[in-house]
Scaffold this motif. Structure first.
Motif, PDB file in Angstrom:
ATOM      1  N   ILE A   1       3.102  15.848  13.556  1.00  0.00           N
ATOM      2  CA  ILE A   1       2.044  16.507  14.336  1.00  0.00           C
ATOM      3  C   ILE A   1       2.654  17.366  15.440  1.00  0.00           C
ATOM      4  CG2 ILE A   1      -0.082  16.129  15.623  1.00  0.00           C
ATOM      5  CD1 ILE A   1       0.046  13.206  14.449  1.00  0.00           C
ATOM      6  N   ILE A   2       3.623  16.793  16.150  1.00  0.00           N
ATOM      7  CA  ILE A   2       4.206  17.501  17.292  1.00  0.00           C
ATOM      8  C   ILE A   2       5.531  18.143  16.864  1.00  0.00           C
ATOM      9  CG2 ILE A   2       4.952  17.273  19.679  1.00  0.00           C
ATOM     10  CD1 ILE A   2       3.423  14.550  19.667  1.00  0.00           C
ATOM     11  N   PRO A   3       5.629  19.467  16.916  1.00  0.00           N
ATOM     12  CA  PRO A   3       6.872  20.110  16.449  1.00  0.00           C
ATOM     13  C   PRO A   3       8.093  19.716  17.265  1.00  0.00           C
ATOM     14  CG  PRO A   3       5.308  21.710  17.368  1.00  0.00           C
ATOM     15  CD  PRO A   3       4.590  20.415  17.292  1.00  0.00           C
ATOM     16  N   ALA A   4       7.909  19.377  18.542  1.00  0.00           N
ATOM     17  CA  ALA A   4       9.065  19.041  19.376  1.00  0.00           C
ATOM     18  C   ALA A   4       9.721  17.739  18.929  1.00  0.00           C
ATOM     19  CB  ALA A   4       8.654  18.937  20.836  1.00  0.00           C
ATOM     20  N   LEU A   5       8.956  16.898  18.200  1.00  0.00           N
ATOM     21  CA  LEU A   5       9.511  15.611  17.781  1.00  0.00           C
ATOM     22  C   LEU A   5       9.783  15.584  16.274  1.00  0.00           C
ATOM     23  CD1 LEU A   5       7.213  13.239  19.857  1.00  0.00           C
ATOM     24  CD2 LEU A   5       9.547  13.923  20.360  1.00  0.00           C
ATOM     25  N   ALA A   6       9.801  16.760  15.651  1.00  0.00           N
ATOM     26  CA  ALA A   6       9.895  16.805  14.193  1.00  0.00           C
ATOM     27  C   ALA A   6      11.324  16.554  13.713  1.00  0.00           C
ATOM     28  CB  ALA A   6       9.414  18.163  13.702  1.00  0.00           C
ATOM     29  N   GLN A   7      11.424  16.284  12.406  1.00  0.00           N
ATOM     30  CA  GLN A   7      12.722  16.240  11.754  1.00  0.00           C
ATOM     31  C   GLN A   7      13.303  17.646  11.787  1.00  0.00           C
ATOM     32  OE1 GLN A   7      14.484  13.829  10.636  1.00  0.00           O
ATOM     33  NE2 GLN A   7      13.231  12.156   9.854  1.00  0.00           N
ATOM     34  N   PRO A   8      14.561  17.916  11.578  1.00  0.00           N
ATOM     35  CA  PRO A   8      15.583  16.931  11.255  1.00  0.00           C
ATOM     36  C   PRO A   8      16.201  16.275  12.487  1.00  0.00           C
ATOM     37  CG  PRO A   8      16.474  19.144  11.173  1.00  0.00           C
ATOM     38  CD  PRO A   8      15.045  19.284  11.539  1.00  0.00           C
ATOM     39  N   VAL A   9      16.437  14.996  12.348  1.00  0.00           N
ATOM     40  CA  VAL A   9      17.080  14.263  13.439  1.00  0.00           C
ATOM     41  C   VAL A   9      18.591  14.441  13.359  1.00  0.00           C
ATOM     42  CG1 VAL A   9      17.546  11.964  14.302  1.00  0.00           C
ATOM     43  CG2 VAL A   9      15.233  12.607  13.688  1.00  0.00           C
ATOM     44  N   GLY A  10      19.089  14.476  12.144  1.00  0.00           N
ATOM     45  CA  GLY A  10      20.541  14.639  11.972  1.00  0.00           C
ATOM     46  C   GLY A  10      21.302  13.477  12.575  1.00  0.00           C
ATOM     47  N   THR A  11      22.318  13.786  13.357  1.00  0.00           N
ATOM     48  CA  THR A  11      23.131  12.731  13.960  1.00  0.00           C
ATOM     49  C   THR A  11      22.468  12.151  15.195  1.00  0.00           C
ATOM     50  OG1 THR A  11      24.272  14.377  15.269  1.00  0.00           O
ATOM     51  CG2 THR A  11      25.290  13.766  13.187  1.00  0.00           C
ATOM     52  N   GLY A  12      21.356  12.742  15.614  1.00  0.00           N
ATOM     53  CA  GLY A  12      20.708  12.261  16.817  1.00  0.00           C
ATOM     54  C   GLY A  12      21.141  13.008  18.057  1.00  0.00           C
ATOM     55  N   ARG A  13      22.242  13.749  17.954  1.00  0.00           N
ATOM     56  CA  ARG A  13      22.702  14.521  19.110  1.00  0.00           C
ATOM     57  C   ARG A  13      21.686  15.601  19.416  1.00  0.00           C
ATOM     58  NH1 ARG A  13      29.044  14.572  19.650  1.00  0.00           N
ATOM     59  NH2 ARG A  13      29.413  12.682  18.493  1.00  0.00           N
ATOM     60  N   GLY A  14      21.220  15.623  20.651  1.00  0.00           N
ATOM     61  CA  GLY A  14      20.230  16.623  21.000  1.00  0.00           C
ATOM     62  C   GLY A  14      19.641  16.353  22.362  1.00  0.00           C
TER      63      GLY A  14
ATOM     64  N   ILE B   1      18.122  27.799  20.053  1.00  0.00           N
ATOM     65  CA  ILE B   1      16.845  27.174  20.392  1.00  0.00           C
ATOM     66  C   ILE B   1      16.197  26.656  19.117  1.00  0.00           C
ATOM     67  CG2 ILE B   1      14.542  27.581  21.296  1.00  0.00           C
ATOM     68  CD1 ILE B   1      15.861  29.669  23.147  1.00  0.00           C
ATOM     69  N   SER B   2      16.078  25.327  19.028  1.00  0.00           N
ATOM     70  CA  SER B   2      15.432  24.722  17.868  1.00  0.00           C
ATOM     71  C   SER B   2      14.071  24.197  18.298  1.00  0.00           C
ATOM     72  CB  SER B   2      16.274  23.570  17.322  1.00  0.00           C
ATOM     73  OG  SER B   2      17.633  23.907  17.327  1.00  0.00           O
ATOM     74  N   ASP B   3      13.161  24.161  17.367  1.00  0.00           N
ATOM     75  CA  ASP B   3      11.843  23.627  17.689  1.00  0.00           C
ATOM     76  C   ASP B   3      11.919  22.152  18.053  1.00  0.00           C
ATOM     77  OD1 ASP B   3      10.487  25.953  17.396  1.00  0.00           O
ATOM     78  OD2 ASP B   3      10.034  25.668  15.272  1.00  0.00           O
ATOM     79  N   SER B   4      12.702  21.418  17.252  1.00  0.00           N
ATOM     80  CA  SER B   4      12.756  19.980  17.454  1.00  0.00           C
ATOM     81  C   SER B   4      13.703  19.622  18.587  1.00  0.00           C
ATOM     82  CB  SER B   4      13.218  19.288  16.177  1.00  0.00           C
ATOM     83  OG  SER B   4      13.435  17.923  16.431  1.00  0.00           O
ATOM     84  N   TRP B   5      13.251  18.712  19.454  1.00  0.00           N
ATOM     85  CA  TRP B   5      14.103  18.262  20.553  1.00  0.00           C
ATOM     86  C   TRP B   5      15.158  17.270  20.088  1.00  0.00           C
ATOM     87  CZ3 TRP B   5      10.052  17.310  25.041  1.00  0.00           C
ATOM     88  CH2 TRP B   5       9.463  18.542  25.364  1.00  0.00           C
TER      89      TRP B   5
END
Lengths: 330, 342
Positions: free
Chosen positions: A166-179, A265-269
């Protein structure tokens, strides 16, 4: 606060008083070193200001809104330096950190100053302050090797799979988690001691009459805190949060190790990003051109100016309240 | 209507709110204590388990030069074992043993790659310990006179505009991001001398130590009772003589612990060192050249793909944490005994 130092009663004329006994010389020497401390701060400002001259001339204020950071010329992109990815990363990580740390830090301050049994107050205060003493590189190491795997498995992926749709800021991809989010969490941990120590100190100077009046009206402990203690020290607590924000903005090691150092700048945080401090740390020593160096120094100048302003504002708030008695250590 | 003697009607609800909020403050405190215990626990347990004599006595050793776990797996005379070699691998015939002096490890997945967990390396951080001590001590020597005398000024000549400005500037300096201080040292020294150097690192660390030393000195000197000063002055001593022979010796324990605290903070600083000291894999005591430092090693080894180097990162952190813990607890004890003694 100790006393104002009283000088011996003056005997003889001004010359004798100031110079014959060496006191004038002594005063001059220690004052000189004080001036030196003041000079150091000016030096930091002047050096970063002069060092960033080239970037300031070329980009001006548009530096902060430019979204492209290309130190190396390629066939598709010219060399250009826009600080928005770094500014955005710095602001987002710091805001996450403050949002997480402020309520917890204030809670700790309240517990330590109002509720905690006397016998464990000292050890607990010490433990919280120890969080501030641990070198930041160790937060980074622990963050990379312990927190990131845990964060990716237990928090990031489940959140991204559910809320993230629902929220683009919390979307996948998570990847390694670094962010941005992982960095914000580590920064929150690092600024907790600042916020909680200052909250504790400003609560400690609230006069007991404030509490007694509320208690006499039949209030519960929490109502005393909420209705009489916190409002009285509101300015100081806000000051503490601002000091914490200042720390989060400038924190380098944890950011450089966890944020991912990607000027994009990525959408996901959850995605790798960069902060001003981590960009300086990771690029300055291998800057490709004088302009690149200058742009990074421009970032440093901005960081310095922001933290100076925050410090000034926070200290005015804290000092208003405690009248210089407490919390001068941070 | 009779007088109410019981609790007011909304008391039950208020009491529940009271309980909940008080419980939440306990939770908040636990939220801070748990990560602290976790961080210290990991560093002390994982880092402590990797300590050995060679950790303190050896310098960097490239991971591939170590002994592999089972050197009999590959016999250079026979070649790679059956099915182990990748036909597309252009380096299949390369005799790694002849190049590195070690025996190549068994290709674990048939693609000629090496199982990194099998790579062992000895090596230690002697160069980092020496470098950190040198850089931090020189920084301390630079910061000490400035911090001490400025602290004396703040304590003895209170209430003037210079004291106010100095206090504010120490606050700004201690609040300024350490990376900014590193940038200043980089511009002033590294760019001018055209080389990274331990000295540039010392100057950056000194800038970060000055505010700590100034403020601790001021606070400790203020704890010296005014009557002690008056007694000395009553004997005819001028202010400077009083300060150096009476006030500072009285407060010496506190000042020393304050200086130690600044030392511990300086030793743990990393960000300015990236820009000034750069790091070095060999043992070097030349302050005019790049030099190693413990926090830098912890930073670089964290990003390493080799488990043995990650272990080195933990052990390096162990040394740093023990230093910080030791000095903080010492400061704690010293402050407490002084406050009780008076």
């Amino acid at each position: 606060m100790a006393t104002t130092s009283e000088r011996p009663v003056a005997l003889g004329n001004a010359w004798t008083r100031w110079f014959r006994h060496g006191d004038g010389l002594f005063a001059a020497i220690v004052a000189l070193f004080s001036v030196l401390v003041v000079g150091l701060v000016f030096a930091v400002g002047v050096v970063t200001y002069l060092g960033s001259a080239e970037a300031r001339a070329q980009f001006g204020a548009g530096f902060f809104t430019g979204i492209d950071w290309n130190p190396i010329e390629t066939s598709i992109q010219a060399v250009t330096f826009g600080a928005w990815p770094a500014v955005r990363g710095t602001l987002l990580t710091s805001l996450i950190a403050v949002t997480l740390a402020a309520p917890v830090g204030i809670g700790i301050g309240i517990y330590l100053s109002e509720l905690c049994p006397r016998s464990i107050r000292q050890p607990l205060s010490f433990m919280v302050e120890l969080l501030a003493a641990i070198p930041s590189v160790i937060y980074g190491l622990w963050g990379v090797l312990v927190l990131l795997p845990f964060f990716t498995d237990v928090l990031a992926n489940p959140i991204a799979d559910s809320l993230g749709t629902i929220i683009p800021a919390l979307a996948q991809p998570v990847g390694t988690g670094r962010g941005i989010i992982a960095t914000g969490m580590i920064l929150a941990l690092m600024i907790l001691p600042t916020i909680s120590a200052i909250t504790r100190d400003v609560l400690a100077v609230v006069p007991n009459t404030q509490r007694e009046v509320m208690l006499a009206l039949g209030a519960t402990r929490w109502e005393v805190i909420w209705g009489a203690v916190l409002p009285y020290s509101r300015a100081g607590i806000v000051g503490g949060i601002m000091l914490g924000l200042g720390r989060a903005l400038g924190e380098t090691m944890a950011a450089v190790m966890i944020v991912g150092n990607t000027a994009r700048i990525s959408d996901s945080w959850f995605q790798p990003a960069t902060t001003a401090a981590s960009q300086i740390a990771s690029e300055l020593t291998n800057a490709t051109s004088p302009l690149h160096e200058s742009a990074l120094i421009y970032l440093a100048l901005t960081l310095f100016a922001i933290t100076l302003t925050l410090n000034l504002a926070a200290r005015i708030l804290v000092a208003q309240l405690s009248r210089g008695a407490a919390s001068s250590r941070f | 209507m009779s007088l109410r003697t019981g609790a007011p009607p909304n008391y039950a609800r208020r009491r529940i709110i009271d309980r909940i909020m008080r419980a939440l403050t306990v939770v908040a405190t636990a939220t801070a204590v748990v990560p602290l215990v976790l961080i210290l626990g990991y560093v002390l347990v994982v880092g402590g388990s990797g300590l050995s004599v060679s950790f303190f006595t050896e310098t960097y050793q490239a991971p591939l030069m170590g002994d592999f776990t089972d050197p009999t797996l590959v016999d250079p005379a026979v070649g790679a074992p059956e099915g182990g070699a990748n036909p597309d691998d252009p380096y299949a015939d390369l005799d790694l043993g002849a190049l590195t002096g070690a025996t190549p490890a068994e290709p674990t997945d048939g693609h000629g790659s090496i199982d990194l967990s099998q790579v062992s390396s000895g090596g230690g951080v002697l160069h980092g310990i020496v470098g950190t001590l040198l850089v931090t001590l020189v920084g301390l020597l630079l910061a000490l006179p400035v911090g001490l005398l400025a602290g004396v000024f703040l304590a003895e000549y209170d209430n003037n505009w210079l004291a106010t400005a100095t206090r504010f500037c120490t606050d700004v300096l201690s609040g300024a991001p350490s990376i900014v201080i590193g940038v200043v040292a980089y511009i002033l020294i590294v760019q001018q001398t055209r080389t990274f150097s331990g000295l540039a690192g010392s100057i950056a660390i000194a800038l970060l130590m000055v505010p700590t030393i100034t403020r601790t000195t001021e606070e400790i000197l203020r704890l010296v009772p005014q009557t002690v000063r008056e007694a000395a002055m009553g004997l005819g001593a001028p202010t400077w003589y009083t300060t150096f022979t009476v006030v500072i010796p009285t407060a010496l324990t506190g000042i020393v612990t304050g200086v130690l605290l600044a030392f511990a903070r300086g030793a743990g600083e990393t960000a300015p060192l990236i820009l000034t000291v750069l790091g070095n894999n060999t043992l070097s005591v030349n302050m005019l050249a790049p030099i190693a430092a413990l926090p830098l090693l912890a930073y670089r080894y964290t990003e390493s793909p080799f488990p043995t180097e990650i272990q080195l990162a933990w052990s390096t952190s162990f040394v740093l944490v023990v230093l910080v813990l030791f000095i903080n607890i010492a400061l704690r004890l010293a402050t407490r005994s002084r406050l009780r003694g008076r």
